[in-house]
Design a protein around this motif. Structure first.
Motif, short mmCIF file in Angstrom:
data_model
loop_
_atom_site.label_atom_id
_atom_site.label_comp_id
_atom_site.label_asym_id
_atom_site.label_seq_id
_atom_site.Cartn_x
_atom_site.Cartn_y
_atom_site.Cartn_z
N GLU A 139 0.67 -1.20 0.31
CA GLU A 139 -0.35 0.33 -0.29
C GLU A 139 0.76 1.34 0.25
O GLU A 139 1.74 1.05 0.94
CB GLU A 139 -0.91 -0.14 0.99
CG GLU A 139 -2.05 -0.99 1.32
CD GLU A 139 -3.06 -0.72 2.05
OE1 GLU A 139 -3.63 -1.22 1.94
OE2 GLU A 139 -2.46 -0.86 3.96
N GLY A 140 0.63 2.37 -0.91
CA GLY A 140 1.75 3.32 -0.72
C GLY A 140 3.39 3.34 -2.02
O GLY A 140 3.42 3.69 -1.99
N VAL A 141 3.14 1.82 -2.15
CA VAL A 141 4.62 1.88 -2.67
C VAL A 141 4.50 2.05 -3.87
O VAL A 141 3.83 1.26 -4.91
CB VAL A 141 5.16 0.57 -2.24
CG1 VAL A 141 6.23 -0.28 -2.86
CG2 VAL A 141 4.75 0.05 -0.91
N GLY A 142 5.64 2.70 -4.61
CA GLY A 142 4.78 2.85 -6.57
C GLY A 142 3.90 3.52 -7.02
O GLY A 142 3.70 2.55 -8.21
N PRO A 143 3.25 4.74 -6.74
CA PRO A 143 2.60 5.01 -7.29
C PRO A 143 2.27 5.39 -8.87
O PRO A 143 3.23 6.85 -9.01
CB PRO A 143 1.42 6.37 -6.54
CG PRO A 143 2.96 6.63 -5.75
CD PRO A 143 4.12 4.76 -5.47
N ILE A 144 1.30 4.99 -9.53
CA ILE A 144 2.23 5.65 -11.10
C ILE A 144 0.63 6.25 -11.52
O ILE A 144 -0.36 5.22 -11.54
CB ILE A 144 2.39 4.47 -11.89
CG1 ILE A 144 3.77 3.65 -11.59
CG2 ILE A 144 2.05 4.38 -13.22
CD1 ILE A 144 3.96 2.47 -12.05
N ASP A 145 0.32 7.45 -11.44
CA ASP A 145 -1.00 8.43 -12.27
C ASP A 145 -0.99 7.60 -14.12
O ASP A 145 0.12 7.64 -14.27
CB ASP A 145 -0.32 9.21 -12.04
CG ASP A 145 0.78 9.77 -12.35
OD1 ASP A 145 1.09 9.57 -13.38
OD2 ASP A 145 0.80 11.64 -11.62
#
Lengths: 324, 399
Positions: B232-238
């Motif tokens: 969770e919260g690791v490596g967000p890619i938009d």
């Protein structure tokens, strides 16, 4: 003079027995680990070599003995060969104060647990040296992790054991055992459940086992501090890892589970049954949980286990002072 | 080395030389830009978590990844060139080897492009068989990813559970494709083998079985507190990052854009199945994890629907192309939704025995390009988690 000579002979005999115990334990544990892993993963595990694969571990150790000791270039020669030996030898001393039965203690001293904790701290030194001497970045990262982790997890471990020491008023492992009864409801685990829990978690951290196997996290660091070791170099690390597991399980059995005391007849068999039950637990969680991240590992220790351990110790002290 | 200063050169020092002169072109070039006090770590090409032969150079600041760069090409097999020197018939088995986890999507992309170019029509039963086998294949690909991903995170057991299901899918697909890994049962104008009664019976049994197992996975792995903390919260890619790099598939959908070729530009009979495209509630690694698990469910419902409507009839068109078939001159383009994203085949033919040019677009190539940006500033363990969550199949990237 006679007395000290007798003790010397006794210790030599005990060390020989302990080496046999370590090797035997490694064989049993390799088999148990692989069979339990097979059971958890719905596959048979080793079954080719010998009946039900029982001599698989012996064949594996033969292979490790016969393997070439490959030394990568530019290692620090002395430290590179010293590290596995240093991992192996302190463990011999660690088993000395363990009371295996009413009359079965290699070295009966008043401060048994101090000896164990002092020499258990040496194990991480070998990891550090191995990582440093290997001239490998993965090893170095693994060694750095090993130091941070082991040093951190020693503290809640000591706090948990200290609570039991408060309760028994002694650091002598035999006296701690003697103060517990034969039956499970007379054991320290009922008096100190929180301490047992803290000890159980920090024992996994202390022995670098999954889910806290950060120093050798294979998906990140290939094999961590022992990446560059092969043959007996690797085998000694392996042996000492299992011996360390056995030791912390013995300590758990002595401090919380009544040691060699048990229903029907006291004896070393109870100590072994309890220790292997703890080891089974360690194997079980290894094959069930994913690995935690390094910062989470330290957070768990410093933010949860350490305060809980202190709180438990404090509560134990107050209750002891008021009621006893 | 000290050997040089003493006046003689140890021949072994060339092999064992540490420091600045070690490493190949990439490592030296990467090292030039490194800041002092940082460690250059070379992950791969033989590394347990790079799934084959990906190589990633990382510049580490402590355990934080300051900069990283994937290096490709260790499994380059010249599939595009082979497409130019082989007839379309000869080239067909190659497609299964491009991405061995979802070979049927690649089959479909190439066969579809050739059919478009030659104007071939596929009989309905063949179209439905293609959908069934392709979706089952997608499930098996996602299952393998799931197991390997949890293994990257240090959980050893789930991959063996996933393989149990994958074996069942392989058993099913073996009936109509004849192989268990690099399947190639699509033909120009149909498929090569019909499913028998056992094939359909096994699928009917498999669908409720897998649904039951997915519930177990939910409790065993997805709800595990350690796994959640790791993802969770690791490596967000938009969406913006995805579009800049051309990332497609579950990564783009997890970022929040419901882009799926099966709905947007339906091929085959996909316009006849109602599809709900799962999009991620969050755009981090856990979102990508959830989207892929949801896609297994979507694929199951597609297969369920296909089993209901599949008609009887021929499985390949009459006068289907023979081995010596020549593609007519012209060019065509086919886009297929693979397990990892958009698979494109661009086929140019000058009417000769072999195509003039075969361009294969592998989704993994674009998806991998994200990694350098997504992993910047994360812990090494997180970088491995991000790498796993991109679902990379290196043979497909290198082609």
């Amino acid at each position: 003079m006679d007395l000290s000579l007798a003790i010397f002979v006794q210790i030599i005999a005990a060390v020989l027995l302990i080496i046999a115990l370590m090797v035997g334990n490694a064989v049993v544990m390799v088999y148990m680990e692989r069979k339990v892993a097979g059971f958890i993963q719905r596959r048979p595990g080793p079954y080719e070599v010998g009946p039900w694969g029982t001599i698989q571990a012996i064949c594996d150790s033969m292979k490790l003995l016969a393997k070439q000791l490959y030394r990568p270039g530019n290692v620090d020669l002395i430290l590179y060969y010293l590290a596995p030996v240093l991992a192996f030898f302190p463990v011999l001393l660690l088993f000395l104060p363990i009371p295996f039965g009413p009359w079965l203690t290699a070295l009966h001293i008043n401060e048994g647990i101090v000896l164990i904790l002092a020499f258990a701290g040496l194990g991480v030194l070998s990891n550090l040296l191995a990582g440093w001497a290997s001239n490998n970045k993965f090893s170095l990262l693994g060694a750095a992790r090993a130091v941070a982790q082991t040093v951190a997890y020693e503290i809640p471990m000591i706090l948990a054991l200290l609570a039991v020491v408060f309760l028994s008023g002694s650091m002598d492992l035999k006296r701690i055992t003697e103060q517990q009864g034969q039956w499970p409801w007379e054991w320290n685990i009922l008096l100190q459940p929180l301490a047992f829990f803290i000890y159980l978690v920090s024992l996994v951290g202390e022995t670098n086992r999954a889910p806290f196997d950060l120093p050798e996290a294979e998906s990140e660091l290939t094999a961590g501090f022992h990446t560059e070791y092969s043959g007996m170099g690797f085998a000694l690390f392996f042996l000492s890892e299992y011996a360390n597991m056995l030791l912390v399980s013995f300590v758990a059995a002595v401090f919380f589970l009544g040691g060699y005391k048990g229903p029907i007849a006291d004896g070393f068999w109870w100590l072994f049954i309890k220790a292997y039950a703890v080891m089974f637990f360690m194997v079980w969680i290894r094959w069930t949980f994913p690995r935690v991240r390094f910062d989470q590992l330290l957070n768990l220790n410093w933010k949860w286990l350490l305060p809980l351990g202190l709180l438990n110790l404090w509560a134990t002290a107050i209750i002891m002072k008021i009621f006893l | 080395m000290t050997g040089c200063s003493l006046g003689f050169i140890n021949p072994l020092s060339v092999l064992e030389n540490p420091g600045t002169t070690a490493g190949d072109f990439y490592a030296r070039n990467f090292e030039k830009k490194a800041q002092p006090g940082r460690v250059i770590l070379n992950l791969g090409p033989q590394h347990p978590s790079t799934h084959g032969v990906l190589r990633v150079l990382c510049e580490l600041d402590g355990e934080y990844v300051a900069r990283c760069e994937p290096i490709l090409g260790y499994l380059h097999r010249m599939h595009e060139k082979m497409g130019e020197v082989k007839t379309p018939w000869q080239f067909l088995p190659n497609l299964g080897r491009v991405d061995y986890l979802h070979p049927l999507a690649w089959n479909w992309a190439f066969v579809g492009a050739a059919e478009k170019l030659a104007g071939l029509t596929v009989p309905p039963r063949a179209e439905w068989l293609r959908i069934i086998s392709c979706e089952l294949n997608r499930i098996s690909s996602h299952l393998l990813w799931w197991g390997a991903f949890v293994m990257d995170l240090g959980g050893f057991t789930p991959i063996l559970y996933a393989f149990e299901e994958r074996e069942k899918i392989n058993d099913i697909l073996q009936i109509i494709t004849g192989s268990r890994l690099t399947m190639a049962n699509f033909r120009f104008g149909g498929v090569c083998a019909d499913g028998d009664a056992r094939f359909f019976k096994l699928i009917q049994e498999f669908i409720p079985y897998l649904r039951e197992r997915l519930k177990m996975y939910q409790g065993l792995v997805t709800d595990n507190v350690i796994l959640r903390r790791r993802l969770e919260g690791v490596g967000p890619i938009d969406v913006d990052l995805c579009q800049r790099y051309g990332a497609t598939g579950p990564i783009l959908r997890a970022a929040g854009l419901p882009r799926d070729l099966r709905v947007d530009y339906p091929y085959g009979y996909y316009d006849q199945v109602e599809l709900t495209i799962p999009t991620g509630p969050v755009n981090d690694s856990f979102g990508r994890y959830l989207v892929r698990l949801a896609e297994i469910e979507t694929s199951l419902s597609i297969v369920e629907r296909a089993l209901k409507v599949i008609p009887d009839g021929p499985i390949i068109m009459e006068k289907a192309p023979k081995v010596s078939w020549k593609l007519p001159a012209g060019e065509s383009y086919m886009a297929v939704e693979g397990a990892r994203g958009q698979i494109n085949v661009h086929l140019v033919s000058d009417g000769g025995k072999t195509p003039y040019r075969v361009k294969l677009r592998a989704p993994g190539f674009s998806n991998l390009s994200l990694f350098a940006e997504a992993a910047k500033g994360t812990l090494l363990a997180d970088a491995i988690a991000i790498l796993g969550s991109l679902d990379l199949v290196i043979p497909e990237i290198d082609r």
